[in-house]
Design a protein around this motif. Sequence first.
Motif, PDB file in Angstrom:
ATOM      1  N   ASN A  67      36.334  32.522  35.874  1.00 36.51           N
ATOM      2  CA  ASN A  67      36.731  31.858  34.624  1.00 36.51           C
ATOM      3  C   ASN A  67      35.518  31.521  33.767  1.00 36.51           C
ATOM      4  O   ASN A  67      35.598  30.688  32.860  1.00 36.51           O
ATOM      5  CB  ASN A  67      37.500  30.565  34.929  1.00 36.51           C
ATOM      6  CG  ASN A  67      38.881  30.836  35.495  1.00 36.51           C
ATOM      7  OD1 ASN A  67      39.604  31.684  34.976  1.00 36.51           O
ATOM      8  ND2 ASN A  67      39.251  30.133  36.549  1.00 36.51           N
ATOM      9  N   ILE A  68      34.384  32.147  34.066  1.00 35.32           N
ATOM     10  CA  ILE A  68      33.125  31.829  33.392  1.00 35.32           C
ATOM     11  C   ILE A  68      32.599  33.068  32.671  1.00 35.32           C
ATOM     12  O   ILE A  68      32.615  34.168  33.220  1.00 35.32           O
ATOM     13  CB  ILE A  68      32.068  31.344  34.411  1.00 35.32           C
ATOM     14  CG1 ILE A  68      32.535  30.066  35.119  1.00 35.32           C
ATOM     15  CG2 ILE A  68      30.727  31.103  33.719  1.00 35.32           C
ATOM     16  CD1 ILE A  68      31.661  29.658  36.285  1.00 35.32           C
ATOM     17  N   PHE A  77      39.495  36.460  34.733  1.00 39.39           N
ATOM     18  CA  PHE A  77      40.779  35.995  35.269  1.00 39.39           C
ATOM     19  C   PHE A  77      41.841  35.928  34.169  1.00 39.39           C
ATOM     20  O   PHE A  77      42.954  36.440  34.326  1.00 39.39           O
ATOM     21  CB  PHE A  77      40.608  34.627  35.924  1.00 39.39           C
ATOM     22  CG  PHE A  77      41.823  34.147  36.666  1.00 39.39           C
ATOM     23  CD1 PHE A  77      42.019  34.458  38.004  1.00 39.39           C
ATOM     24  CD2 PHE A  77      42.783  33.383  36.029  1.00 39.39           C
ATOM     25  CE1 PHE A  77      43.146  34.024  38.694  1.00 39.39           C
ATOM     26  CE2 PHE A  77      43.910  32.946  36.698  1.00 39.39           C
ATOM     27  CZ  PHE A  77      44.099  33.270  38.032  1.00 39.39           C
ATOM     28  N   ALA A  78      41.507  35.298  33.061  1.00 41.88           N
ATOM     29  CA  ALA A  78      42.485  35.099  31.991  1.00 41.88           C
ATOM     30  C   ALA A  78      42.939  36.415  31.382  1.00 41.88           C
ATOM     31  O   ALA A  78      44.130  36.599  31.073  1.00 41.88           O
ATOM     32  CB  ALA A  78      41.891  34.194  30.913  1.00 41.88           C
ATOM     33  N   VAL A  96      32.768  23.946  43.804  1.00 40.84           N
ATOM     34  CA  VAL A  96      33.323  24.076  42.458  1.00 40.84           C
ATOM     35  C   VAL A  96      32.541  23.101  41.588  1.00 40.84           C
ATOM     36  O   VAL A  96      32.816  21.907  41.559  1.00 40.84           O
ATOM     37  CB  VAL A  96      34.828  23.745  42.425  1.00 40.84           C
ATOM     38  CG1 VAL A  96      35.395  23.985  41.026  1.00 40.84           C
ATOM     39  CG2 VAL A  96      35.583  24.573  43.459  1.00 40.84           C
ATOM     40  N   GLY A  97      31.523  23.623  40.906  1.00 40.37           N
ATOM     41  CA  GLY A  97      30.623  22.735  40.180  1.00 40.37           C
ATOM     42  C   GLY A  97      29.861  21.852  41.168  1.00 40.37           C
ATOM     43  O   GLY A  97      29.242  22.339  42.103  1.00 40.37           O
ATOM     44  N   GLU A  98      29.956  20.552  40.965  1.00 40.90           N
ATOM     45  CA  GLU A  98      29.301  19.597  41.861  1.00 40.90           C
ATOM     46  C   GLU A  98      30.220  19.154  42.985  1.00 40.90           C
ATOM     47  O   GLU A  98      29.821  18.345  43.822  1.00 40.90           O
ATOM     48  CB  GLU A  98      28.843  18.366  41.058  1.00 40.90           C
ATOM     49  CG  GLU A  98      27.821  18.667  39.964  1.00 40.90           C
ATOM     50  CD  GLU A  98      26.529  19.214  40.532  1.00 40.90           C
ATOM     51  OE1 GLU A  98      26.068  18.684  41.568  1.00 40.90           O
ATOM     52  OE2 GLU A  98      25.976  20.179  39.955  1.00 40.90           O
ATOM     53  N   GLN A 289      28.903  40.515  31.246  1.00 43.85           N
ATOM     54  CA  GLN A 289      29.659  41.565  30.546  1.00 43.85           C
ATOM     55  C   GLN A 289      31.105  41.563  31.051  1.00 43.85           C
ATOM     56  O   GLN A 289      31.582  42.559  31.622  1.00 43.85           O
ATOM     57  CB  GLN A 289      29.011  42.938  30.781  1.00 43.85           C
ATOM     58  CG  GLN A 289      27.591  43.065  30.282  1.00 43.85           C
ATOM     59  CD  GLN A 289      27.493  43.034  28.767  1.00 43.85           C
ATOM     60  OE1 GLN A 289      28.483  43.207  28.068  1.00 43.85           O
ATOM     61  NE2 GLN A 289      26.299  42.808  28.247  1.00 43.85           N
ATOM     62  N   PRO A 290      31.836  40.465  30.840  1.00 43.14           N
ATOM     63  CA  PRO A 290      33.191  40.381  31.389  1.00 43.14           C
ATOM     64  C   PRO A 290      34.132  41.463  30.892  1.00 43.14           C
ATOM     65  O   PRO A 290      34.992  41.932  31.640  1.00 43.14           O
ATOM     66  CB  PRO A 290      33.661  38.985  30.963  1.00 43.14           C
ATOM     67  CG  PRO A 290      32.769  38.590  29.827  1.00 43.14           C
ATOM     68  CD  PRO A 290      31.460  39.236  30.101  1.00 43.14           C
TER      69      PRO A 290
END
Length: 311
Positions: A67-68, A77-78, A96-98, A289-290
């Motif tokens: 998702n990044i 994903f989207a 997931v992040g922190e 390069q999504p």
Amino acid sequence: MTRLFRSITLLMLALSVRLVSAATGSANFAGLVDIGGGRKMYLECRGAGTPTVVLVAGLRGSAEDWNIAEKPSPTVFAEVAKFTRVCAYDRPGTPVGEKPSRSDPVRQPTTAEDAVADLHSLLSAANEGGPYVLVGHSYGGLIVRLYASTYPQDVSGLVLVDALSEGLRDAETPEQWAMQRILMEGDIRESLALYPSLERIDPDRSFDQVRTAPPLRPLPLIVLSADRPWGPQIPSMIAAGTLPADVPADFGYVTDKAQKQAQEQLAKLVSNAKHITNTKSGHDVHKEQPQLVIDSIRKVVEAVHDPASWP
């Protein structure tokens, strides 16, 4: 009143059963799935259609990895959810992040074989039917290859995104591979102190598992290889303290040469595989390069629908 209460309760139970069934097999879903053995894993699925695309992140990468995007652009994903069903998940120990992984912890280090067993249990428990198009980045590429060899009837296509492979070890001397292993794991001492369940892998055992697995059956395969070299980047990373001071300043060129050979071998796994080397990207092709990754997934999905369109 008691009879009415009982009727309402039964109706609510029936409704909840339908909701759970829909969430784990057809509708949009994000949450924990019981995979047995007292463990739960986080799964997120969206979209409709077949084949279902399963996204497998690299080392210590969660479902959120897909998702990044580094620039304002569609995320993998989207966008894939717009043309077929797509799922992503957290392996144990993938932050997931922190925050820690949403999946229950396991003993570390793990292997690709462990990851394949977990993914198979997760998809089965979630009623996400195959055959799947599997997309693997880095270490995730090793996992999806082994999955396709272990469950050949469950996989209809593959996309390997700058995938890790046994070819990297093969292309280096034992001394170079020892240094490569250190760089692959990185300096995680502080991270382990904060999060002892952090994902770690045994690459040598994982490579041996892939090497002894049955060969891939013929299927649509796209290999995406990073084309931004490591060589010029290593000295500045050593100077910044990102890499240990004892890493040879020219070791990035060793990695580049070995990885080039390894990627070429991946493109020979099946006949008619497509190898895309002009990616204008570093290792994280799905973030840099999504659209390229999205287009590659779409081509494999289309080939599953119409085999005559491949290659």
